[in-house]
Design an enzyme around this catalytic site. Structure first.
Site, short mmCIF file in Angstrom:
data_model
loop_
_atom_site.label_atom_id
_atom_site.label_comp_id
_atom_site.label_asym_id
_atom_site.label_seq_id
_atom_site.Cartn_x
_atom_site.Cartn_y
_atom_site.Cartn_z
N THR A 1 38.35 21.73 18.22
CA THR A 1 37.03 21.68 18.86
C THR A 1 36.27 22.99 18.62
OG1 THR A 1 37.95 22.39 21.00
CG2 THR A 1 37.75 20.02 20.62
N GLU B 1 28.07 28.81 20.71
CA GLU B 1 26.80 29.13 20.06
C GLU B 1 26.93 30.12 18.91
OE1 GLU B 1 25.38 30.25 23.94
OE2 GLU B 1 23.76 28.78 23.84
N GLY C 1 23.57 18.41 24.22
CA GLY C 1 22.57 19.02 25.08
C GLY C 1 21.83 20.12 24.35
MO1 MOS Z 1 22.81 26.47 25.83
S1 MOS Z 1 21.02 26.82 24.96
O1 MOS Z 1 22.93 27.63 27.07
O2 MOS Z 1 22.99 24.87 26.13
#
Ligand code: MOS
Length: 735
Positions: free
Chosen positions: A625, A696, A245
């Site tokens: 992961t 992230e 995503g």
């Molecule tokens: Mo993230 S940019 O909050 O999928």
């Protein structure tokens, strides 16, 4: 049974450390892995829905204006075409993901090239595609579109919440021993998830089932309800497997609304799949940025001031803007601070969240500027950063929760062999290759999101975990299984985790790196409640309870859990809510990157030879992961540094490189051995698991390590990303 916890104070119990099943933290394989590699995991386009028709979006070929006519009657009823949907509710822009809303942008109003304006529905995909290709649209174009965020006459706004003027930065710059005053630019990006967006809609009376590929069903059903003007209780969304995503599926996109409208209109299920160019043009882009950075420091390299003034862009009327200064607010000290964001209103594909909105581009540039300051001050870049780690938040004067930034810098320097690096730019040569070393810091805000999950311990000694949480490739199936297994003393193969169904208890969704901690905390709380029930059955304290390998007991005595349950199931809902600890503590994750590059002295080609990332993100729930998340972030960092760039046509704002042949993401040969080290850490303010988000973190500054290494190799500073060959050629010795 329900167990609720609000994070208003630190949870110092560190309970997972006491669990004896030993699953959490281990590099456990994904339970969904075998399904995925053998093609048995059902992705959005793969559902076997009977009697399905197909829709293909028709998109605007002007940047601004109105649709004056859609010649639907010329194609409907021929070549299998069933309908042309031009309903006012057809979504014109993607939704932003957490707003719970997806308002239509106004009938027939075009705001950007590629905007969906109609859906052609036919018996087969090929017929629908043909219909979409031949459908004639007439427009009343408005010649007043804006494409260049930096142009004089482009409208710009300064969101009030994102302007900080503390002390006197101009003065600090004048009085400084050393300064940096530079403008940097980063280009737009596309999420480029492997799986293109797709939705299959089917109605049963006024009840809609939508099978699709989405990150946050808890928000997505509200968005879809808002777009269709129905109640969310009438919608069920299914998204058990998501092929990536990165922000592009945070909110619903045009395929969801158009499929639902079409299915209603023709009275049978409709599938709408986006082509790759449509993914580029009708889902989110990461905004390009212009970043003016000013740094001032004293003789010792201690920052006296930080300026970070940024220009980003989005469509008129969009609330979202790239929060470029997010980490700048808390990472480094400096009394005098001027941070601001300006938003240019332009007619390009909608801007939105793309992996690590804010830090991905903000840290990338700030860590270049720190490198420039280190050179100006004659101080080692690692040392310069360590000298500027503040005791308390430099603007809000609050403490930090766990922060292993200095350890990450030191550990990275040690493992990389930073002391043996090339110190003089342009001086290390191997044949045609100039070799250089660079480093950068990493930081990303940590967020906990409200979440619920249901855990059921079945009488047969198996457990089921249920939440509408998604697994977008991040490992949710694995980590929720591990948490429940540990808490209930069951091997992983006796726990089944069910995700991606909006009928299940509301999870946090996969976004903002908060998924694992938030959904995991809800599962943890539900399991604690079940443990209390078991303890009661045994006439003991939950704290004394020892659950392992399907047995329950205290001290030396243990009996099979099945015998204790004696035919009954135990079910509980866990409910976690963020609280005061998010306000009272600066919560973030930290790290460091080190890179070695070789730049060809003749052609300017850059090869990344090795790269190391060291990260601290609280308790690591699954070593494998979590490490993979960091690989992914750092690989995107390589792409950001060297190749990734959306190119827009000046005349109509359309995306020129709207496919993966022309939008260059790193492939295997571009990526060297990457080493990831995860530091041992517990964050008691972050969640009952003492974990923080890691999804992230790996991209937040990664590109800067590469471009700092390019400078070290060549003596050339590229301040206009990506650092492609043409930007290096003129400065190379042999070019
Ligand atoms: Mo993230 S940019 O909050 O999928």
């Amino acid at each position: 049974m329900t167990a609720h916890q609000k994070m208003d104070k630190a949870d110092t119990r560190n309970r997972l450390d006491d669990m004896v099943q030993g699953l959490v933290g281990k590099p456990m394989d994904r339970p969904d892995g075998p399904l995925k590699v053998s093609g048995r995991a059902t992705y959005a386009h793969e559902w076997d829905v009977p009697d399905m028709a197909y829709g293909v979006l028709v998109r605007a070929t002007i940047a601004k204006g109105r649709v004056s006519d859609v010649a639907s009657s010329e194609i409907v009823g021929k070549n299998g075409v069933r309908a042309v949907i031009t309903d006012d509710r057809l979504l014109r822009r993607p939704a932003q993901g957490t707003a719970d809303a997806a308002p239509p942008q106004g009938a027939r109003q075009v705001d950007y090239f590629g905007q969906p304006i109609a859906l052609v529905v036919a018996d087969s995909f090929e017929q629908a595609r043909h219909g979409a290709n031949v459908l004639k649209i007439r427009y009343a174009a408005d010649g007043n579109a804006a494409f260049d965020p930096e142009a004089e006459d482009t409208d710009r706004e300064r969101p009030e919440d994102d302007q900080l003027d503390q002390g006197d930065l101009d003065r600090a710059m004048q009085d400084a021993a050393f300064t940096v005053d530079q403008v940097y630019r980063t280009p737009g990006h596309n999420s480029a998830a492997m799986e293109p967006h797709c939705a299959i809609a089917s109605w049963d009376g006024d009840k809609l089932t939508l099978r699709g590929s989405y990150q946050m069903l808890n928000f997505n059903i509200n968005e879809l309800a808002d777009a269709l003007q129905i109640v969310p209780e009438h919608i069920r969304m299914l998204s058990p497997y998501v092929g990536g995503g990165f922000g592009s599926k945070l909110g619903i996109s045009p395929e969801a609304v158009s499929a639902a409208l079409a299915a209603k209109e023709i009275g049978q299920p409709v599938c709408v799949a986006l082509s790759r160019p449509q993914v580029f043009e009708t889902t989110m882009r990461r905004s390009e940025t212009r970043q003016h950075v000013r740094l001032s420091c004293d003789e010792q390299g201690v920052l006296t001031g930080i300026g970070h003034e940024c220009l980003v862009s989005n469509l008129p009327g969009e609330d979202f803007y790239e929060p470029v200064t997010q980490a700048t607010h808390f990472l480094y000290g400096g009394k005098h601070r001027k941070l601001g964001i300006e938003v240019a209103r332009i007619n390009r594909t909608c801007g939105g969240s793309v992996r690590a909105p804010g830090e991905a581009v903000g840290m990338q540039v700030m860590e270049n500027a720190l490198d420039e300051l280190a050179e100006a001050a004659g101080i080692d870049p690692v040392e310069l950063r360590k000298r500027n780690v503040p005791d308390r938040h430099p603007e809000q004067d609050i403490p930090y929760s766990s922060r292993r930034f200095v350890e990450a810098l030191d550990e990275g320097a040690k493992r990389f062999g930073w002391d043996k690096r090339n110190r003089t730019p342009g001086s290390l040569r191997e044949g045609d290759w100039l070799v250089g070393h660079g480093m950068a810091g990493a930081a990303r805000v940590n967020i906990l999101s409200e979440a619920k999950a249901r855990v059921t311990l079945l009488a047969d000694g198996h457990a089921v975990v249920e939440t509408d949480m998604t697994d977008i490739g991040t490992g949710t199936y694995a980590i929720l299984t591990q948490i429940a297994g540990d808490m209930l003393g069951l091997p992983a193969d006796r726990v089944e985790t069910r995700l991606g169904d909006s009928d299940l208890p509301r999870g946090p969704g996969s976004g903002g790196s908060w998924g694992a901690s938030s959904a995991g905390s809800a599962v943890f709380l539900a399991c604690e409640e079940i443990r209390r029930a078991i303890a009661k059955m045994l006439g003991t304290d939950e704290a004394k309870l020892r659950l392992a390998e399907g047995n329950a007991g205290t001290g030396d005595t243990a009996r099979p859990i099945t015998a204790i349950l004696d035919g009954q199931d135990l079910s509980a809902i866990g409910h976690i809510e963020p609280g005061q600890t998010l306000e009272e503590m600066q919560q973030a994750t930290y790290g460091s990157y080190f890179a070695e590059v070789a730049v060809n002295a003749v052609t300017g080609e850059t090869r990344v030879r090795r790269m190391l990332g060291v990260f601290g993100a609280g308790r690591i729930l699954n070593q494998k992961t979590a490490t993979s998340q960091c690989y992914g972030g750092m690989i995107w960092g390589i792409g950001s540094a060297l190749t990734e760039e959306l190119v827009f046509d000046d005349r109509d704002g359309h995306i020129v490189n709207n496919d993966l042949a022309e939008y260059h993401i790193p492939v295997n040969l571009d990526v060297p051995q990457i080493d990831v080290v995860l530091l041992e850490e517990r964050d008691e303010w972050a969640s009952p698991l003492q974990s923080k988000g890691i999804g992230e973190l790996g991209i937040c500054g990664a590109a800067a390590a590469v471009t700092n290494a390019i400078y070290n190799a060549t003596g050339i500073r590229v301040r206009d990303y990506p650092a492609t060959l043409d930007k290096l050629l003129a400065g190379l010795p042999d070019a």
